[in-house]
Design a protein around this motif. Structure first.
Motif, PDB file in Angstrom:
ATOM      1  N   LEU A 340       0.825  -1.203   0.000  1.00 18.42           N
ATOM      2  CA  LEU A 340       0.000   0.000   0.000  1.00 18.42           C
ATOM      3  C   LEU A 340       0.865   1.261   0.000  1.00 18.42           C
ATOM      4  O   LEU A 340       0.472   2.293  -0.541  1.00 18.42           O
ATOM      5  N   THR A 341       2.061   1.168   0.585  1.00 18.70           N
ATOM      6  CA  THR A 341       2.963   2.324   0.591  1.00 18.70           C
ATOM      7  C   THR A 341       3.420   2.671  -0.817  1.00 18.70           C
ATOM      8  O   THR A 341       3.585   3.852  -1.157  1.00 18.70           O
ATOM      9  N   LYS A 346       3.039   7.004  -5.107  1.00 16.50           N
ATOM     10  CA  LYS A 346       2.774   7.578  -6.431  1.00 16.50           C
ATOM     11  C   LYS A 346       2.021   8.903  -6.307  1.00 16.50           C
ATOM     12  O   LYS A 346       2.160   9.795  -7.152  1.00 16.50           O
ATOM     13  N   PHE A 347       1.226   9.035  -5.249  1.00 14.07           N
ATOM     14  CA  PHE A 347       0.523  10.301  -5.017  1.00 14.07           C
ATOM     15  C   PHE A 347       1.436  11.312  -4.323  1.00 14.07           C
ATOM     16  O   PHE A 347       1.315  12.512  -4.546  1.00 14.07           O
ATOM     17  N   VAL A 348       2.347  10.827  -3.503  1.00 14.06           N
ATOM     18  CA  VAL A 348       3.316  11.723  -2.866  1.00 14.06           C
ATOM     19  C   VAL A 348       4.182  12.396  -3.921  1.00 14.06           C
ATOM     20  O   VAL A 348       4.486  13.593  -3.832  1.00 14.06           O
ATOM     21  N   ASP A 349       4.574  11.644  -4.963  1.00 11.59           N
ATOM     22  CA  ASP A 349       5.445  12.182  -6.006  1.00 11.59           C
ATOM     23  C   ASP A 349       4.798  13.315  -6.793  1.00 11.59           C
ATOM     24  O   ASP A 349       5.494  14.179  -7.333  1.00 11.59           O
ATOM     25  N   ILE A 350       3.470  13.309  -6.891  1.00 11.14           N
ATOM     26  CA  ILE A 350       2.784  14.319  -7.703  1.00 11.14           C
ATOM     27  C   ILE A 350       1.959  15.274  -6.845  1.00 11.14           C
ATOM     28  O   ILE A 350       1.077  15.967  -7.345  1.00 11.14           O
ATOM     29  N   LEU A 351       2.270  15.324  -5.557  1.00 10.19           N
ATOM     30  CA  LEU A 351       1.491  16.144  -4.631  1.00 10.19           C
ATOM     31  C   LEU A 351       1.482  17.613  -5.039  1.00 10.19           C
ATOM     32  O   LEU A 351       0.462  18.291  -4.926  1.00 10.19           O
ATOM     33  N   ASP A 352       2.610  18.125  -5.524  1.00  7.74           N
ATOM     34  CA  ASP A 352       2.683  19.544  -5.897  1.00  7.74           C
ATOM     35  C   ASP A 352       1.801  19.869  -7.100  1.00  7.74           C
ATOM     36  O   ASP A 352       1.313  21.003  -7.227  1.00  7.74           O
ATOM     37  N   ASN A 353       1.592  18.892  -7.977  1.00  7.41           N
ATOM     38  CA  ASN A 353       0.812  19.132  -9.191  1.00  7.41           C
ATOM     39  C   ASN A 353      -0.689  18.927  -8.986  1.00  7.41           C
ATOM     40  O   ASN A 353      -1.496  19.574  -9.661  1.00  7.41           O
ATOM     41  N   ILE A 362      -4.069  10.482   0.472  1.00  9.64           N
ATOM     42  CA  ILE A 362      -3.117  10.299   1.573  1.00  9.64           C
ATOM     43  C   ILE A 362      -3.830  10.310   2.916  1.00  9.64           C
ATOM     44  O   ILE A 362      -3.512   9.515   3.812  1.00  9.64           O
ATOM     45  N   GLU A 363      -4.830  11.195   3.081  1.00  7.10           N
ATOM     46  CA  GLU A 363      -5.551  11.256   4.350  1.00  7.10           C
ATOM     47  C   GLU A 363      -6.419  10.019   4.559  1.00  7.10           C
ATOM     48  O   GLU A 363      -6.562   9.547   5.695  1.00  7.10           O
TER      49      GLU A 363
END
Length: 525
Positions: A340-341, A346-353, A362-363
């Motif tokens: 699951l990590t 994959k969402f952490v990598d594109i968080l800024d966009n 993430i929440e």
């Protein structure tokens, strides 16, 4: 399928004419094709920039290691803004003196000295009041830390006398506990732990020891660990056999360099040129067994060899890994779980966009991890943990699933964007990602294996390579012993030392000389 972007070739005069027609609302039919191609180009450029930013993040994580990916760290700025609106809080109280990070119980390898009172013993009359009797209470303690070289040496001189008439020589006998070998078992264990447990290269230890006045050549170090590693192979094979019986097995790969195989690549040109170290962590009856395997084989192939030693009467194990096909053993029955990590990252990598969408995912996953932490703190059994997750986490994951499916099927997101790819990963691997909701004991992620692989990565960063496959085999053996001890909170230095001191017993019954039971089988003094 990704739509091909039409090529646009306009000079400055044509661009100015197009802008003029657009401002006068006099667009021609051919202008619509140009505008459509421009929009597609802008979308493609935006997507390329997003992909590049995510790729750079992954590259930086590979080179420098992953920074904290906790929810608190990721959304630190937003939380800081919210905190600025809250009333100021009192600063936390400083802990009292004597309450440091490590208490005396943490010094499990320290020698202990006890000092009786100089003039009193339990039961004596109190020298102050003269009426009461003194009795023992909790002793006052302090810790004194000293330093020695990693390997120290003692020069033993035996006095020798010669008769001046018959020339007979008489030499003193040394103490019996000195031993006959130049390098004792403790010294051999320390060399192995420094090299394969702490990433200390042989040549670096050689220079350090030379500077400290106790020479220890790199060739000598290798000779000692090579001899001991070869001797301990039967115990290592037993560790592998027990790992094959695990209820849960984790695996993953990292790159490694082996000079012997690099030479083969240049000379023979084998079909497979890659070199890897596979990390495997098996969970058996609450114990964790770490194994390492270095060579050309991928993680799935190495795990397959180990699982062939599994008792055929046992049910298939839960296999936790990321979604790479090369991590899965072929031809063996397993219950597949995906990390699951990895999906979350994959969402952490594109968080800024895509801040809003990524924060939602993430929440939601943070709630699941919070429930899992609660299960660990309460010491739930595998079945109790399953029921707990079904009660508390299943609704969270169901809501997340509905949201993911809606984003993709209702075309709310561009499929080829970074967000689209992250959502597609979750959709394509949803069942193995959520195995913890259906199977007792299924873990959420593969983090324990990724932490184990840091041993191999540490070795690669410091020693750079193995010279031969045999050298890699010796390294795998000691890394497996050392990290298995650490996972089970066992002193690896004591374990390796006792294995060598009792080598005949260990070879005769290796199952009695595992890190978790060896002390039960030590000779009684």
């Amino acid at each position: 399928m990704k739509e091909k972007v039409q090529s646009i070739d306009l000079d400055q005069e044509q661009i100015n004419a197009l802008l003029q027609r657009a401002s006068q609302n006099e667009l021609e039919e051919t202008d619509l094709d140009i505008i459509k191609a421009l929009i597609q180009a802008i979308q493609a450029l935006h997507q390329a920039m997003d992909d590049k930013a995510a790729s750079i993040k992954r590259l930086l994580r590979t080179i420098f290691g992953a920074s904290s990916e906790t929810k608190k760290k990721l959304f630190q700025e937003d939380d800081q803004q919210n905190n600025d609106q809250d009333p100021p809080q009192k600063p936390p109280k400083k802990p009292p003196k004597g309450h440091g990070r490590n208490g005396k119980d943490d010094y499990t390898g320290a020698a202990k000295c006890t000092y009786p009172h100089q003039s009193l013993k339990p039961g004596d009359i109190c020298p102050i009041c003269g009426q009461g009797k003194v009795y023992p209470i909790k002793p006052k303690t302090f810790i004194r830390i000293t330093a020695t070289p990693p390997l120290s040496a003692t020069i033993h001189e035996k006095e020798s006398l010669r008769c001046n008439l018959c020339l007979e020589v008489f030499t003193a006998d040394p103490s019996e506990d000195i031993g006959e070998e130049k390098y004792d078992e403790a010294a051999r264990s320390m060399i192995a732990i420094l090299k394969y447990g702490s990433g200390f290269p042989f040549h670096r230890l050689e220079k350090l020891q030379q500077n400290l006045g106790i020479p220890l050549p790199a060739a000598t170090q290798w000779g000692l660990v090579e001899h001991d590693g070869t001797l301990l192979l039967p115990v290592y094979d037993e560790l592998i056999r027990q790992a094959a019986q695990g209820e849960v097995v984790h695996n993953d790969d990292t790159n490694m360099k082996i000079q012997q195989l690099i030479k083969e690549n240049k000379e023979a040109g084998p079909e497979r040129k890659g070199m890897f170290t596979t990390g495997i962590v098996s969970v058996l009856q609450g114990r964790h067994i770490a194994l390492f395997a270095t060579g050309r084989q991928h993680a799935g192939e190495n795990l397959e060899e180990i699982l062939k030693k599994r008792d055929h009467n046992l049910p298939p194990p839960i296999h936790m890994c990321d979604a790479l096909a090369r991590n899965i053993p072929k031809g063996l029955q397993i219950i597949l779980a995906n990390c699951l990590t990895h999906g979350r990252r994959k969402f952490v990598d594109i968080l800024d966009n895509f801040p809003d969408e990524c924060r939602y995912v993430i929440e939601q996953l943070a709630l699941v991890y919070k429930n899992d932490d609660m299960a660990k703190k309460q010491g739930m059994s595998a079945q109790e943990r399953l029921v707990w997750h079904q009660q508390e986490s299943e609704s969270v994951m169901s809501e997340l699933k509905s949201w993911v499916w809606a984003q993709l099927e209702e075309n709310k997101v561009e499929p080829n964007s970074g967000l689209g790819k992250a959502l597609a990963y979750m959709q394509n691997h949803w069942d193995p990602l959520t195995l913890f909701l259906r199977e007792p004991g299924a873990p959420l992620d593969n983090n324990i294996c990724e932490r184990a692989l840091k041993k191999a990565i540490q070795h690669r960063k410091n020693s750079l390579f193995y010279r031969t496959l045999h050298g890699a085999r010796i390294g795998d053996l000691f890394m497996s012993f050392i990290h298995t001890c650490q996972l089970n909170k066992v002193n690896s230095f004591d374990y390796l030392t006792q294995l060598q001191k009792n080598i005949q017993d260990a070879l005769a019954a290796p199952q009695k000389w595992m890190p978790w039971n060896y002390r039960e089988n030590l000779p009684k003094e």
